[in-house]
Design a protein around this motif. Structure first.
Motif, PDB file in Angstrom:
ATOM      1  N   ALA A  61       0.839  -1.204   0.000  1.00  0.00           N
ATOM      2  CA  ALA A  61       0.000   0.000   0.000  1.00  0.00           C
ATOM      3  C   ALA A  61       0.871   1.250   0.000  1.00  0.00           C
ATOM      4  CB  ALA A  61      -0.916  -0.010   1.220  1.00  0.00           C
ATOM      5  N   LEU A  62       1.931   1.204   0.796  1.00  0.00           N
ATOM      6  CA  LEU A  62       2.868   2.319   0.883  1.00  0.00           C
ATOM      7  C   LEU A  62       3.489   2.606  -0.479  1.00  0.00           C
ATOM      8  CD1 LEU A  62       3.932   3.845   3.319  1.00  0.00           C
ATOM      9  CD2 LEU A  62       5.866   2.285   3.390  1.00  0.00           C
ATOM     10  N   PHE A  88      -9.324   0.066  -0.612  1.00  0.00           N
ATOM     11  CA  PHE A  88      -8.626  -1.030   0.063  1.00  0.00           C
ATOM     12  C   PHE A  88      -7.266  -0.572   0.565  1.00  0.00           C
ATOM     13  CE2 PHE A  88      -5.911  -4.910  -0.193  1.00  0.00           C
ATOM     14  CZ  PHE A  88      -6.602  -5.714   0.695  1.00  0.00           C
ATOM     15  N   TYR A  89      -6.487   0.067  -0.311  1.00  0.00           N
ATOM     16  CA  TYR A  89      -5.104   0.369   0.056  1.00  0.00           C
ATOM     17  C   TYR A  89      -4.956   1.649   0.878  1.00  0.00           C
ATOM     18  CZ  TYR A  89      -3.564  -3.517  -2.763  1.00  0.00           C
ATOM     19  OH  TYR A  89      -3.363  -4.776  -3.240  1.00  0.00           O
ATOM     20  N   PHE A 122      -5.838   1.607   5.474  1.00  0.00           N
ATOM     21  CA  PHE A 122      -4.438   1.637   5.856  1.00  0.00           C
ATOM     22  C   PHE A 122      -4.207   1.904   7.342  1.00  0.00           C
ATOM     23  CE2 PHE A 122      -0.158   3.449   6.016  1.00  0.00           C
ATOM     24  CZ  PHE A 122       0.530   2.479   5.331  1.00  0.00           C
ATOM     25  N   ARG A 123      -4.847   2.932   7.863  1.00  0.00           N
ATOM     26  CA  ARG A 123      -4.550   3.313   9.241  1.00  0.00           C
ATOM     27  C   ARG A 123      -5.129   2.340  10.253  1.00  0.00           C
ATOM     28  NH1 ARG A 123      -4.672   9.840   8.885  1.00  0.00           N
ATOM     29  NH2 ARG A 123      -3.380   9.917   7.027  1.00  0.00           N
ATOM     30  N   PHE A 134     -11.878   1.187   8.749  1.00  0.00           N
ATOM     31  CA  PHE A 134     -11.426  -0.191   8.944  1.00  0.00           C
ATOM     32  C   PHE A 134     -12.240  -0.887  10.014  1.00  0.00           C
ATOM     33  CE2 PHE A 134      -8.381  -3.254  10.934  1.00  0.00           C
ATOM     34  CZ  PHE A 134      -8.130  -4.045   9.823  1.00  0.00           C
ATOM     35  N   TYR A 135     -12.397  -0.256  11.173  1.00  0.00           N
ATOM     36  CA  TYR A 135     -13.017  -0.940  12.311  1.00  0.00           C
ATOM     37  C   TYR A 135     -14.533  -0.907  12.282  1.00  0.00           C
ATOM     38  CZ  TYR A 135      -8.451  -1.643  14.339  1.00  0.00           C
ATOM     39  OH  TYR A 135      -7.160  -2.063  14.530  1.00  0.00           O
ATOM     40  N   GLU A 136     -15.104   0.067  11.571  1.00  0.00           N
ATOM     41  CA  GLU A 136     -16.554   0.119  11.564  1.00  0.00           C
ATOM     42  C   GLU A 136     -17.106  -0.213  10.175  1.00  0.00           C
ATOM     43  OE1 GLU A 136     -17.554   3.364  14.053  1.00  0.00           O
ATOM     44  OE2 GLU A 136     -19.673   3.248  13.503  1.00  0.00           O
TER      45      GLU A 136
END
Ligand SMILES: Nc1ncnc2c1ncn2[C@@H]1O[C@H](COP(=O)(O)O)[C@@H](O)[C@H]1O
Ligand SMILES: Nc1ncnc2c1ncn2[C@@H]1O[C@H](COP(=O)(O)O)[C@@H](O)[C@H]1O
Ligand SMILES: Nc1ncnc2c1ncn2[C@@H]1O[C@H](COP(=O)(O)O)[C@@H](O)[C@H]1O
Ligand code: NA
Ligand code: NA
Ligand code: NA
Lengths: 100, 338, 338, 338, 100, 100
Positions: free
Chosen positions: B65-66, B215-216, B220-221, D215-217
């Motif tokens: 991703a980076l 996605f990427y 990411f975080r 991401f988490y939700e």
């Protein structure tokens, strides 16, 4: 069932050694190898991996001569500086001619 | 620390205050907190652990991703701009391992081979520290240069090569072929995903990146938080080794990043980077590799004690940079920019 | 190639140009680039590899996502429409393995059991090729029919059954029970996730799908990129086997997809599919299975050499379709549509 | 069932109707359907299975996401509010295992150690049932209290401790140290991720959570679907054990959740929870642990037969709650609220 | 500690054979089996999996007679066409009556 | 190559026992251990895990006396109530002095 008496060499080592060990085994006359992933603890406890305690467990079925060569090679090249253990066991191998 | 006081005394007070603020903001970020949770879990002897395959999968995702994002940005940046920063980065890759080696030999009185092994780690770079630094400077409102991921790729190998070379000289095996091991570094997971991602990103461009961006970039975080949780577990696992490594290595693991971080931020500023970019370059220089360097060092310098280099880079320097180093290098960068 | 020139000479020039454009657009898509990066990594002997569990997890995700989305769309489509395309698909499932078998026996002079084993693979379908084709035609502005995922499920098994049947006839074991193995194909991961996803999607409908859409649709293309990276690694791993398989199989792996692809696009057009839909059906017919077919063939025709069928489908036909085949089948479909 | 009819006869008809609606809505949710697909796949003897590492990774993700979100919400809630519900939850943690133990001994005539082992499971809680309940009540338009995840953390351990205590008394080993095992429960994956997530979420707050929210939700419900697919496979794997466990345990696995669910919904209502919150607390009380409890019980009460407690909690109670229990407890909660 | 002398049969095979091998082992009288996942290389190198080199490693503790039957069965049914290796080793088993 | 004759003890057990078994092994004098993850079936079939059939496979190289102690301990403490199997095999160990 005709079984051939051969030797089973088992080597538990640091993962970093995988490709080198496999290369060596073939050069020393092994006809093949089987690897399972392992973890463990030993006396030295030094290992260069971000994930501690991981290891590889290599098995080689070979003739007594090849087994001796493998064992001697491992003892000489890897024991001094790497986390390695190796043992040999007598086994009866199915269609063992193949692996000599 | 010496550096900051002597070089720029007059900007002292304002910056000191805002450093405290930055530090606090950093401490309450989900990344640092997740890392702390990992450490705590290990100290409580919890059985919590990311499965090995998930950990590897996550690290592949983060690196690719980076690279991708860096590549897309690169495709839009004027290429000439990158020249000076690239030179500065390569210079850091040569200078920092030599500085580390000298300190370890002179002050620490370590065996040459151990000093060289550690130097190889501190000459290289930790991708997660880079990511954390980039996230930090963005959070405080900076827009670091789009080509920083390219610098990350440039900084990975030279330091390892210099460290290995010092070690082979020291063990009088200067004839030992380093080529094979360096090839493995160049084709290793880290380099391939980073450089490969850069190329894929640059070729596919903004329009190709768009459908895969959720996605990427979107994930990411969040994924980084989970990864840092596991990093906390791994770092804490090594804490018990601190007894064996002794106080010098702890001091080294905290002081050398400050020196390298100031050097990096200064070199970045000289090369024309913005304060945000210079801070990230400082964090890169200050960081120590714990993925690419260890196997290369283990193969080439097996006499070196892995406990030293792994504990220093993973259990001391990584947390130090994550928690305090990054805000500090940003503070340096802002000072140098004035 | 023969086909395109002889059948429709007049539309030649315009389409040829736009085919080149399509090809270029395809080559610079992140999917093809990621696959290429995987190939490159293996050629450089990199240690990069997606962990096995992550690879399996990704393939489960992709198949289930495919089924779910198809099911939701199906729940909104008039069901009668699907009848003719379904018949065309089943016909392709019977015809393509027979064509492949004949070519392998007559032109390639392969042993009957090897020919049958390969035919089983080319009679079945590669889900990733399907996904790539669907992504491609959507990217060029088509809206393929919503029930294509259903056709994918229909095309998986017949070809395997025909191939196994030919093999058992050839090895004079026509009495051998294929039932057990075919049951394993029907209840295998691929079929279950695809058909199961279709049913779940159709039952839960748009409103049920909405909260899970960010996961199954938002992440889909990014996850596909990562999967194709690994596919590149796996395909390249087999490249060294090309020496053992010989030039005929390479030619076969490139030519038979073109024949099957033309056949599929033509059958799709006849059955009333739009150019986008016909192109995807062409890509399905042209593709060779490398997940469902290999274990079924290995169990039933153990005398067949796995190197042949795996290398042909994974290292030759899959990359060919991904890179050149899909744009070509789309070009066919547009010609047939005129 | 007895309870609902005798306590509140007058609201009977309206609620019965809407219960049917709720049940149907629940049955067609992707979560229940995915679970059903898993069961079906196992009954068809499919080889489908989420790799173990992916399963573990997913469960880590779900628990941490749960904690994080709960923590963020907690950071905005007036803390006093939680006191009464917390007391109610702890009371449920003590009462439910005792009720279960009494029923198992009196009506089921199980050996004391088996009764205690099962009681430990039913006194604790299943996080996935909690998630499903929360998703359900949100889908029907409720806004459950933000601190429910905190109650989940409170309910996990007491029931296990009570169950183990009963078992040790029964096997006359009251002197056996339960401390070690309870420490493992407290530092186990489930507790650590949940409580750790709560703390991280509370400390980082809304602004820190924002960048990791996608991401988490955003992924949460989609990932839950995949997890429930695997749960269906695991539950169905145990179905064959039903023969060995006998009809009593099946009846127990369906009836005791109804009793505990009513108790939980009632206690929640008393403590001031909204109908949505009381329904979720009911589902928690009704659920049986199958991740944290089994190892603790296995270590402390090895004489107990694991087939009993695992089959009851995983193959009977979990599906019952997912399919019918949750809508029922919501119906209870609405009755009690009137 | 009374140990029973028995045989340990180890079979390394292609993953595609897992369910068939397990069925056979039980039919031949094995009281149980233990499987670890492996990878490896051998002389035949043919294997039908999208992931090359993967294997399964099955271990069975059994009486000499059962071990013989297993070994003969594997040699007859799997050796000709599949990538398989098998060996037998004498072991002393704790509470070995169970596994006869 | 001088090899030392030692014993290899292999224990296959439920995963829940991992930390307890490792603690016991060390207390009984083992200098190290190697673990691989396994799955399997046996006669008892009882196992407390949400994932059925999973197991751990522990290997310990030890002196005959330590091996005896380990085997006796496992038989006494784990056999009655847990799904466990254990066997002992004679092996020749490289630089075996280390593991005595
Ligand atoms: N006595 C032992 N029995 C079984 N495995 C061992 C033993 N000692 C060491 N090992 C394995 O060998 C690896 C390296 O051990 P060491 O070199 O002693 O640190 C460990 O990680 C274990 O997997
Ligand atoms: N000499 C050997 N020693 C250990 N394992 C072997 C040996 N030869 C083959 N194997 C294993 O058996 C599998 C099949 O071997 P083959 O049938 O010779 O291709 C390989 O993948 C290895 O895991
Ligand atoms: N005869 C056997 N050969 C090899 N492994 C066995 C055997 N019997 C049991 N096992 C292993 O030991 C575990 C527990 O077996 P049990 O206690 O008999 O249920 C199983 O899951 C297998 O992994
Ligand atoms: Na550095
Ligand atoms: Na096909
Ligand atoms: Na409960």
């Amino acid at each position: 069932m005709a079984l051939t008496p051969l030797r089973l060499v088992t080597i538990v080592a640091e993962p970093v050694l995988e490709s080198r060990l496999v290369r060596d085994l073939k050069a020393l006359g092994a006809s093949g190898w089987t690897l399972t992933e392992s973890r463990g603890e030993g006396s030295r406890g030094m290992r260069a991996s971000d994930v501690p305690g991981e290891g590889i467990r290599l098995e080689v079925v070979a003739s007594p001569e090849t087994a001796d060569r493998i064992v001697a090679h491992v003892a000489e090249h890897y024991f001094p500086n790497y986390a390695v253990i190796a043992w040999v066991c007598e086994v009866q191998v199915v269609r063992g001619e193949k692996y000599v | 620390m010496v550096i900051q006081v002597t070089i720029l005394p007059q900007a002292d007070i304002i910056s000191a205050m805002s450093t405290a603020d930055l530090l606090q903001a950093n401490l309450l970020s989900p990344y640092v907190l997740a890392f702390g949770l990992g450490v705590l879990a290990k100290l409580l002897r919890s059985d919590l652990a990311l499965p090995k395959d998930v950990y590897t999968g996550l690290s592949i995702y983060l690196l690719f991703a980076l690279g991708l994002k860096g590549g897309v940005e690169l495709s839009e940046a004027p290429f000439g701009e990158i020249f000076l920063p690239a030179v500065a980065t390569l210079a850091l890759g040569v200078v920092t391992p030599v500085v580390a080696y000298a300190v370890l030999r002179r002050l620490g009185r370590l065996r040459p081979v151990d000093a060289a092994a550690i130097a190889a780690h501190y000459g290289s770079v930790s991708a997660v520290t880079f990511i954390a630094a980039q996230t930090f400077v963005r959070a405080v409102g900076e827009t670091p240069e789009p080509y920083l991921a390219t610098l990350l790729a440039l900084l990975e190998s030279p330091g390892i090569a210099v460290g290995l070379g010092l070690g082979l000289l020291a063990t009088r095996r200067a004839d030992h072929p380093v080529g094979g091991v360096m090839r493995e570094v160049f084709t290793g997971r880290t380099m391939l995903l980073l450089v490969g991602g850069l190329i894929v990103g640059a070729l596919t461009g903004k329009s190709g990146y768009e459908p895969i961006q959720p996605f990427y970039e979107g994930m990411f975080r969040g994924a980084l938080t989970l990864f840092l949780l596991e990093m906390g577990l791994l770092a804490a696992e090594r804490l018990s080794d601190l007894k064996r490594t002794g106080p010098f290595l702890v001091a080294f693991g905290v002081m050398i990043p400050v020196v390298h971080g100031a050097l990096g931020a200064w070199a970045g500023t000289l090369a024309g980077l913005s304060p945000g970019g210079a801070a990230v370059l400082g964090a890169m220089a200050a960081s120590a590799s714990y993925i690419a360097a260890p196997p290369a060092v283990r193969m080439t310098l097996p006499e070196a004690n892995p406990t030293y280099y792994l504990t220093a880079s993973l259990a001391i320097t990584f947390p130090f940079n994550l928690v305090a180093g990054i805000p500090l290098y940003y503070w340096f960068a802002r000072l140098f920019a004035e």
